[in-house]
Design a protein around this motif. Structure first.
Motif, PDB file in Angstrom:
ATOM      1  N   MET A 103      -9.934   7.287   1.868  1.00 49.72           N
ATOM      2  CA  MET A 103     -11.047   7.124   0.652  1.00 49.72           C
ATOM      3  C   MET A 103     -10.857   5.309   0.004  1.00 49.72           C
ATOM      4  O   MET A 103      -9.737   4.844  -0.102  1.00 49.72           O
ATOM      5  CB  MET A 103     -11.072   7.713  -0.808  1.00 49.72           C
ATOM      6  N   ASP A 149     -10.865   2.349  -2.543  1.00 44.34           N
ATOM      7  CA  ASP A 149     -10.835   2.490  -3.978  1.00 44.34           C
ATOM      8  C   ASP A 149     -12.132   2.127  -4.776  1.00 44.34           C
ATOM      9  O   ASP A 149     -12.945   1.850  -4.043  1.00 44.34           O
ATOM     10  CB  ASP A 149      -9.569   1.331  -4.386  1.00 44.34           C
ATOM     11  N   ALA A 179     -13.028  -0.207  -6.575  1.00 41.54           N
ATOM     12  CA  ALA A 179     -13.786  -1.500  -6.701  1.00 41.54           C
ATOM     13  C   ALA A 179     -14.283  -1.645  -5.072  1.00 41.54           C
ATOM     14  O   ALA A 179     -15.442  -2.210  -5.286  1.00 41.54           O
ATOM     15  CB  ALA A 179     -12.523  -2.460  -6.651  1.00 41.54           C
ATOM     16  N   ALA A 207     -18.405  -2.348  -4.922  1.00 48.93           N
ATOM     17  CA  ALA A 207     -18.953  -3.516  -3.970  1.00 48.93           C
ATOM     18  C   ALA A 207     -19.874  -3.159  -2.920  1.00 48.93           C
ATOM     19  O   ALA A 207     -20.856  -3.556  -2.863  1.00 48.93           O
ATOM     20  CB  ALA A 207     -17.786  -4.310  -3.470  1.00 48.93           C
ATOM     21  N   GLN A 267      -4.133   0.014   8.521  1.00 47.09           N
ATOM     22  CA  GLN A 267      -4.092   0.421   7.114  1.00 47.09           C
ATOM     23  C   GLN A 267      -2.659   0.184   6.660  1.00 47.09           C
ATOM     24  O   GLN A 267      -2.261  -0.251   5.626  1.00 47.09           O
ATOM     25  CB  GLN A 267      -4.441   1.681   7.134  1.00 47.09           C
ATOM     26  N   GLN A 268      -1.518   0.431   7.549  1.00 48.23           N
ATOM     27  CA  GLN A 268      -0.219  -0.040   7.472  1.00 48.23           C
ATOM     28  C   GLN A 268      -0.079  -1.189   7.146  1.00 48.23           C
ATOM     29  O   GLN A 268       0.913  -1.689   6.301  1.00 48.23           O
ATOM     30  CB  GLN A 268       0.864   0.513   8.486  1.00 48.23           C
ATOM     31  N   GLY A 275      -2.102  -2.959   5.158  1.00 49.36           N
ATOM     32  CA  GLY A 275      -2.913  -3.304   3.914  1.00 49.36           C
ATOM     33  C   GLY A 275      -4.493  -2.965   3.929  1.00 49.36           C
ATOM     34  O   GLY A 275      -4.569  -3.398   2.854  1.00 49.36           O
ATOM     35  N   LEU A 276      -4.928  -2.953   4.924  1.00 45.19           N
ATOM     36  CA  LEU A 276      -6.381  -3.027   4.977  1.00 45.19           C
ATOM     37  C   LEU A 276      -6.784  -1.610   4.704  1.00 45.19           C
ATOM     38  O   LEU A 276      -6.340  -0.496   4.974  1.00 45.19           O
ATOM     39  CB  LEU A 276      -6.875  -3.290   6.469  1.00 45.19           C
ATOM     40  N   SER A 277      -7.898  -1.402   3.959  1.00 47.83           N
ATOM     41  CA  SER A 277      -8.421  -0.094   3.413  1.00 47.83           C
ATOM     42  C   SER A 277      -9.033   0.356   4.600  1.00 47.83           C
ATOM     43  O   SER A 277      -9.210  -0.264   5.775  1.00 47.83           O
ATOM     44  CB  SER A 277      -9.425  -0.157   2.321  1.00 47.83           C
ATOM     45  N   GLU A 278      -9.392   1.546   4.734  1.00 50.10           N
ATOM     46  CA  GLU A 278      -9.922   2.437   5.882  1.00 50.10           C
ATOM     47  C   GLU A 278     -11.205   1.816   6.230  1.00 50.10           C
ATOM     48  O   GLU A 278     -11.402   1.257   7.460  1.00 50.10           O
ATOM     49  CB  GLU A 278     -10.150   4.001   5.466  1.00 50.10           C
ATOM     50  N   GLU A 317     -12.106  -1.349   5.582  1.00 48.79           N
ATOM     51  CA  GLU A 317     -11.805  -2.629   6.154  1.00 48.79           C
ATOM     52  C   GLU A 317     -11.468  -2.807   7.715  1.00 48.79           C
ATOM     53  O   GLU A 317     -11.628  -3.517   8.556  1.00 48.79           O
ATOM     54  CB  GLU A 317     -10.977  -3.449   5.252  1.00 48.79           C
TER      55      GLU A 317
END
Lengths: 471, 252
Positions: free
Chosen positions: A1, A3, A5, A9, A425-426, A428-431, A433
């Motif tokens: 999911m 976040d 923010a 957006a 994602q590992q 640091g990108l969100s799913e 992104e």
């Protein structure tokens, strides 16, 4: 999911085109389509008799042709032609100054950023609101060189000697049911003429906006580029998210004379209720080049197969196509390349992305007859699937007769795997992104073909679609 | 309480098979720990569970990173919190250049509305690439696409150097590396050693530990840590084989 923010957006971004103003129209042809509708449109426009007759003949053809449900999609049955309004206009002539555009229309285009883009990098703009252009302007120096950039009504009325010769010639009325429909009720669109040798350095842009519910937009575009001349034309389209279906059915004809070049770029971002059924074709004379760069995002069903008829020796045709089908959407797109002279070359590169329940179909037709020699075609279609429910189909039809030609066909299907998303994602990108980046990577080589400003826009649209698709 | 990556009684399974069976391990910040173990002992599972891979179900246990409960966080949140996994099999991302990927990863760490300084970014990236003896043309190439095994591993270390995690797990980073590449990768890791960072090096062979000398060596068998010791334990294992540990266990 994503976040909160991110979600916030996304919500703001996705609603960018999702607004409408109250409907106040001086001219409303009412619901349904018959001869009276056509008389209404012709009367409002004050059209010549030959156009009125052209429309009426087209109506008969439209009525006589069956829906192409047998090869396309049964969803076409859900278009309720009687529940659609075919002409809505505020009654004003297009102005050359944004100050004279009615407030609600002006606000619409300001929210979509059109006047700003015009100032920054465009040579001319036409902004169509429902059936008619509200604003139309071309840079003075181009006008002095004889460049014509007007809407269809004005084009046929003021410059019949330039346009009538080609009008309905590249795409005959009876080409298909929807080209007939457009021929019956067309309004708006761009008529462009570029005189011999004139190379228009900056793009001309049209923006098509549907504001009203239960409405059909039927713009008609004809671009004639004379010997050795060049032009790039770009169109953008949006509509609010209505509950009921809206119909967009355009006809676009391009004529490139000897040594001329036309580049036609589309970035559509229709809302999910729009049936987008468009016929686009160009005719390339000797050593001329026509390129369709077509990006289809959104809509409920898009059926669009831009084509090039290579009529003169050494003519070139190209279709570069990106289609993104999200949940509940069907992108049925492709290309048509008709080789009709020696040493003609065509190139098709189509990439489709299917997300969730989205469905994408590539349909291509390449025709090289036996009596020609030295023709070449290259066809590449690549599909990217994101999540197992999505579907992709490829129907390439390449007819090559004779043995003095070269054709090449490649197709691929790939998938954004969970492992790939996990890897991204590992870092640091969100799913969302991660998916955006994967999709942007997939279309990266095609996006480079777009002018800078449009590639930025395209990337943003893809980001929005992918962020929104994360459940 | 001092800072550490603290794993307690961790149980995890995949498709109903329990792989981690009550694993307990603490890596204080500033230390390098190594996990050795036979194939199938659950070493790679541990790394994926720590990173948050959804294929694995965690049924019991806790993982705290400097007091933060890692298991409560999404995969990307763990990364932004400072957890890094160098993959055994790094994935390919066609069409996305190395530079763009790194930039996106760094951008994801900035507050909303803040943009990365492109000039500084390239400067740092080039420095790290030079240290890893990576040709600069790698910035424009798609992530891991068409990379050799050694290039992929070097790329993992580059990502680690750019993201500067608090804790990094290296999952069989030595596999597929020739001795020269191994030295370069080890050198990259050693440059990052320091009081502000902890490492967990997972390996099947002692060879890597000649170059990345660990503070503590753990032996993992059947989803648990069965023995821990100093760096000499790695040599002992190399000499006597894993059977030695399992036999010792059976006796005990």
């Amino acid at each position: 999911m994503p976040d909160s923010a991110t979600l916030e957006a996304v919500n703001i971004d996705q609603d960018e085109g999702n607004f409408s103003y109250p409907e106040e129209y001086a001219h409303d042809a009412g619901y349904g389509l018959n001869e009276d509708t056509i008389d209404f449109i012709s009367n409002v426009k004050g059209e010549a008799d030959w156009i009125r007759e052209f429309r009426k003949k087209a109506l008969k053809i439209f009525e006589s042709k069956p829906m192409p449900t047998h090869w396309a999609s049964e969803d076409l049955e859900n278009i309720k032609f009687d529940d659609i309004r075919y002409y809505l206009a505020k009654g004003q002539r297009p102005t050359r100054s944004w100050d004279e555009v009615p407030d609600d229309v002006k606000q619409t285009f300001e929210r979509l950023g059109i006047p700003e883009k015009e100032r920054k990098y465009l040579a001319g703009v036409e902004a169509q609101f429902d059936s008619e252009a509200a604003y139309s302007n071309v840079k003075e120096e181009l006008e002095k060189q004889g460049v014509i950039f007007v809407n269809s009504t004005e084009g046929l009325r003021e410059y019949p000697d330039v346009f009538r010769k080609w009008f309905g010639k590249v795409i005959p009325t009876g080409d298909n049911k929807f080209s007939a429909l457009n021929s019956a009720v067309f309004s708006g669109g761009s008529f462009i003429y570029v005189p011999p040798g004139v190379k228009v350095a900056h793009p001309l842009q049209a923006y098509f906006r549907i504001n009203a519910e239960n409405f059909g937009q039927f713009e008609r575009t004809l671009i004639v580029v004379d010997e050795g001349a060049e032009v790039t034309y770009m169109e953008g389209c949006t509509a609010p998210k209505f509950e009921t279906a809206t119909l967009h059915s355009a006809v676009v004809e391009l004529v490139a004379m000897k040594d001329a070049k036309i580049q036609y770029i589309t970035v559509q971002n229709w809302s999910n209720n729009v049936f987008n059924l468009v016929t686009k074709r160009g005719m390339a004379h000797e050593n001329a080049e026509i390129r369709w760069i077509d990006c289809n995002i959104g809509s409920r069903l898009t059926m669009k197969y831009p084509g090039v008829i290579m009529k003169g020796r050494k003519a070139r045709g190209e279709v570069i196509s990106i289609a993104l089908a999200n949940d509940g959407q069907h992108q049925d797109t492709g290309a048509k390349m008709i080789h009709a002279a020696d040493e003609t070359t065509s190139n098709i590169v189509a990439k489709s992305i299917s997300v969730g329940e989205g469905r994408s179909t590539y349909r291509g037709q390449v025709h090289i007859p036996k009596n020609l020699k030295g023709c070449k075609n290259n066809t590449e279609c690549d599909a990217l699937l994101i999540n197992s429910n999505s579907r992709t189909d490829t129907y390439p039809a390449i007819t090559v007769r004779g043995n003095q030609h070269a054709t090449q066909h490649e197709a691929s299907v790939s998938q954004v795997s969970e492992d790939q998303i996990f890897y991204m994602q590992q870092r640091g990108l969100s799913e969302g992104e991660a998916m955006s980046l994967s999709v942007n990577g997939f279309v990266n080589d095609l996006v480079r073909e777009f002018p800078m400003e449009y590639s930025v826009e395209l990337k943003r649209l893809i980001d929005m679609e992918m962020e929104g698709s994360v459940g | 309480m001092s800072d550490s990556l603290k794993i307690e009684n961790l149980h995890a399974s995949v498709e109903g098979n329990e792989i981690l069976k009550g694993l307990t391990l603490e890596i204080p910040k500033g230390e390098v720990h190594a996990i050795m173990g036979p194939n199938g002992s659950g070493k790679s599972t541990l790394s994926k569970v720590l990173a948050g891979n959804e294929e694995y179900d965690v049924s019991e246990g806790t993982v705290k990173m400097d007091g933060v409960d890692l298991l409560d966080l999404e995969v990307d949140e763990r990364s932004r919190e400072g957890f890094f996994l160098a993959f055994q099999y790094p994935h390919e991302i066609p069409g996305v250049s190395n530079a763009n990927f790194l930039r996106a990863a760094l951008q994801a760490r900035l507050p909303k509305g803040e943009e990365i300084d492109a000039v500084a970014f390239y400067k740092t990236m080039y420095e790290k690439m030079d240290a890893l003896q990576m040709d600069r043309k790698f910035t424009g190439r798609s992530v891991n696409d068409g990379f050799s095994g050694g290039e992929k591993k070097r790329n993992e270390i580059l990502q680690m150097m750019m993201l500067e995690p608090k804790y990094a797990v290296l999952d069989e980073t030595d596999s597929g590396l020739d001795i020269d590449a191994l030295k370069i990768v080890a050198e990259g890791v050693n440059r990052m050693r320091g009081p502000e960072r902890g490492f967990l090096v997972i390996t099947h062979y002692q060879r890597l530990l000649d170059y990345i000398v660990p503070d503590v060596v753990h032996v993992m068998v059947d989803g648990q840590i069965v023995k821990s010791g100093g760096k000499e334990l790695a040599h002992e294992l190399e000499e006597k084989g894993y059977d030695w540990v399992t036999e010792e266990l059976a006796v005990a």
